[in-house]
Design a protein around this motif. Structure first.
Motif, PDB file in Angstrom:
ATOM      1  N   HIS A 321       1.143  -0.904   0.320  1.00 27.10           N
ATOM      2  CA  HIS A 321      -0.010  -0.223   0.214  1.00 27.10           C
ATOM      3  C   HIS A 321       1.261   1.270  -0.228  1.00 27.10           C
ATOM      4  O   HIS A 321       0.298   2.353  -0.774  1.00 27.10           O
ATOM      5  N   ASP A 323       3.717   1.255  -0.958  1.00 34.38           N
ATOM      6  CA  ASP A 323       4.587   2.005  -3.179  1.00 34.38           C
ATOM      7  C   ASP A 323       4.160   2.073  -3.794  1.00 34.38           C
ATOM      8  O   ASP A 323       3.809   3.588  -4.739  1.00 34.38           O
ATOM      9  N   TRP A 324       2.004   1.553  -4.103  1.00 39.33           N
ATOM     10  CA  TRP A 324       1.232   2.105  -4.588  1.00 39.33           C
ATOM     11  C   TRP A 324       0.912   3.802  -3.857  1.00 39.33           C
ATOM     12  O   TRP A 324       1.146   4.626  -5.198  1.00 39.33           O
ATOM     13  N   VAL A 329       5.372   2.156  -7.443  1.00 39.29           N
ATOM     14  CA  VAL A 329       4.992   1.018  -7.933  1.00 39.29           C
ATOM     15  C   VAL A 329       5.397   0.840  -9.794  1.00 39.29           C
ATOM     16  O   VAL A 329       4.868   1.924 -10.750  1.00 39.29           O
ATOM     17  N   LEU A 331       4.279  -0.470 -11.980  1.00 35.09           N
ATOM     18  CA  LEU A 331       3.103  -1.485 -13.001  1.00 35.09           C
ATOM     19  C   LEU A 331       3.174  -3.040 -13.975  1.00 35.09           C
ATOM     20  O   LEU A 331       3.547  -4.313 -13.740  1.00 35.09           O
ATOM     21  N   LEU A 371       1.019  -7.196  -4.222  1.00 32.80           N
ATOM     22  CA  LEU A 371      -0.282  -5.856  -5.113  1.00 32.80           C
ATOM     23  C   LEU A 371      -0.629  -6.793  -6.269  1.00 32.80           C
ATOM     24  O   LEU A 371      -1.271  -6.325  -6.777  1.00 32.80           O
ATOM     25  N   LEU A 375      -4.200  -6.457  -7.091  1.00 31.24           N
ATOM     26  CA  LEU A 375      -5.239  -5.709  -8.441  1.00 31.24           C
ATOM     27  C   LEU A 375      -5.406  -6.621  -9.356  1.00 31.24           C
ATOM     28  O   LEU A 375      -6.981  -6.692  -9.861  1.00 31.24           O
ATOM     29  N   LEU A 406      -4.850  -1.886   1.335  1.00 30.40           N
ATOM     30  CA  LEU A 406      -4.525  -1.811  -0.123  1.00 30.40           C
ATOM     31  C   LEU A 406      -5.562  -1.564  -0.913  1.00 30.40           C
ATOM     32  O   LEU A 406      -5.697  -1.687  -2.372  1.00 30.40           O
ATOM     33  N   LEU A 410      -7.093   0.175  -4.273  1.00 34.38           N
ATOM     34  CA  LEU A 410      -6.963  -0.537  -5.367  1.00 34.38           C
ATOM     35  C   LEU A 410      -8.342   0.141  -6.689  1.00 34.38           C
ATOM     36  O   LEU A 410      -8.298   0.336  -7.359  1.00 34.38           O
ATOM     37  N   ARG A 457      -3.119   7.857 -11.087  1.00 36.06           N
ATOM     38  CA  ARG A 457      -3.313   6.197 -11.025  1.00 36.06           C
ATOM     39  C   ARG A 457      -4.812   5.939 -11.725  1.00 36.06           C
ATOM     40  O   ARG A 457      -4.378   4.012 -12.413  1.00 36.06           O
TER      41      ARG A 457
END
Length: 480
Positions: A321, A323-324, A329, A331, A371, A375, A406, A410, A457
């Motif tokens: 979370h 890092d996001w 991140v 992807l 993550l 996702l 997280l 997302l 994002r």
């Protein structure tokens, strides 16, 4: 309202609460849902279920126990068993995901399947109760002439009152109820050789029965009324004060996606999505619902896969979370995770489907895999919502996901829609009390907080989704 004990029989646990007359939570407990296996699959240990309810009541302060005037039961749909007038079981009390009646579905034609959806709003599937009913009737070891099918929540209510009845939202999960007519369908039941008389009369959540006086005395209770609130996700919708234009994201072992409709959608286009139509618990509206088999159960999958303790996994989630939200991140480094760990959601709806991971590298980290898993869950969740073809103003989130930043962020970023997340842990139980008393509670009573999307994002995820579309489709189309 009146002081109320609520019982929420979930897939993994039974949640028990005591609310006062103002709806404030006074006591709460939970225990693992007691089950065992028979020769065909998994069934409820009904004695242990009742022991759990009795133990909670016994543990209440004597004054609080005597003040209780209402017991309300909610729980999973699709489960159930055949029950005689003396309340003895003629069949096992079968779990919702048990498919022991699946063979009885194979003889249905495409025309039959279309007709089932047009009448009941449900796609033909062995999760729903009707094939279990037919199986139970065929395998009963004694006469079923007086037996009736009760959901596990309805059975607990029957044991407390001596009366058998069906709650409408649970009835609409049997694949035997005519949604428009609000009655048991002789036509659909006939496809399985089932007399609709095996289903009891409908009774709304607000219409309870008096608890058996001898049972009440034995439990240290005075005059108590017992209600069946309904299907747990739908009861959660009441607790969340769900409105048209909103989506309820009800998280637990599975993840439920729920919307309210003013009229049912029984057309062929909706049938192709395999979304489930139903009756709302308040008796006025209709629901459109999808169950995503992998929800909170992903935690157990990740713990096993990574060989981590719960606190270690929680640390990985927190790091992912961080890092996001910090934008650190990449992807394109993440594996692509199709999280069908317990089967696939609509429109495929295949219980035998399993998950897949693509794109692992020699330096993929545990944080990246965690993550990527969440996702993938959010991507699957968004694809299920697209099947609803409804405008979306706000997502209301209840259940364990409320404590997972997280997962929440997302979702907000992927959908580009704000989430309103309950700060109250027992929204289903609060909804059950409200239903029994015929009232609505405002969403503000659940102490919600907002999780807004980040536009940058959201755009980044849209580009990632396009870049990985072919690989995602390939994973989704793999044979079970």
């Amino acid at each position: 309202m009146t002081p109320t004990v609520t019982v929420d029989i979930g897939t993994t646990s039974i949640k028990l609460c005591l609310f006062d007359a103002e709806g404030a939570l006074q006591a709460a407990d939970r225990c693992a849902t007691p089950t065992r296996r028979d020769a065909w699959g998994e069934i409820y240990d009904t004695d242990a279920v009742m022991d759990a309810v009795r133990s909670f009541v016994d543990a209440l302060d004597p004054a609080a126990r005597r003040a209780v005037q209402c017991i309300v039961i909610a729980g999973v749909g699709e489960s159930g068993g055949l029950v005689d007038p003396d309340l003895s079981l003629v069949s096992p009390m079968i779990l919702w995901h048990d498919h022991r009646g699946a063979d009885l579905l194979t003889g249905l034609t495409e025309a039959d399947r279309a007709r089932v959806y047009a009448v009941t709003g449900l796609p033909v599937n062995a999760n729903y109760a009707l094939s279990k009913v037919a199986w139970a009737l065929a395998h009963a070891e004694r006469s079923t002439a007086a037996a009736q099918w009760l959901n596990v929540s309805e059975y607990v209510a029957a044991l407390l009152t001596g009366r058998r009845w069906a709650e409408p939202s649970l009835a609409s999960r049997t694949m035997a109820l005519d949604l428009v007519g609000r009655r048991w369908s002789r036509e659909v039941c006939g496809l399985f050789g089932v007399d609709p008389g095996v289903f009891p009369p409908l009774r709304a959540a607000s219409e309870g029965f008096a608890m058996d006086p001898a049972t009440a005395r034995a439990w240290g209770l005075d005059e108590v009324t017992v209600h069946v609130a309904g299907h747990d996700h739908m009861v959660g919708g009441v607790g969340a004060d769900l409105r048209p234009g909103e989506m309820l994201d009800s998280t637990g072992t599975t993840e439920g996606v729920l919307a309210l409709l003013r009229t049912p959608r029984l057309d062929a286009v909706t049938a192709a999505t395999k979304l489930a139509g139903g009756l709302a618990c308040d008796g006025d509206g209709f629901t459109l619902f999808a169950s995503i088999p992998t929800g909170g159960s992903a935690f157990a999958t990740l713990r096993t896969l990574l060989d981590r303790e719960a606190d270690e996994l929680a640390d990985l989630v927190a790091r992912a979370h961080r890092d996001w939200v910090l934008g650190s991140v990449d992807l394109d480094r993440l594996p692509l995770v199709l999280p069908q760990f317990r089967g696939s959601p609509p429109p495929r709806k295949d219980a035998t489907a399993r998950g897949a991971i693509a794109g692992l590298q020699t330096d993929t980290t545990a944080v990246e895999l965690v993550l990527a898993c969440f996702l993938g869950m959010v991507r699957q969740f968004a694809e299920v919502w697209e099947l609803f073809d409804l405008e979306l103003d706000r997502v209301k989130v209840i259940g364990p996901a409320s404590a997972n930043p997280l997962w929440l962020q997302l979702k907000a970023d992927y959908l580009g829609v704000p989430l309103s997340v309950s700060g109250f842990p027992e929204v289903v139980s609060r909804g059950a009390q409200a239903l029994a008393h015929g009232i609505r509670l405002p969403w503000s009573a659940s102490e919600p907080r907002d999780v807004p999307p980040d536009t940058a994002r959201t755009a980044e995820l849209a580009q990632w989704r396009a870049r990985t579309a072919d690989r995602w489709a390939h994973l989704a189309e793999m044979p079970a």
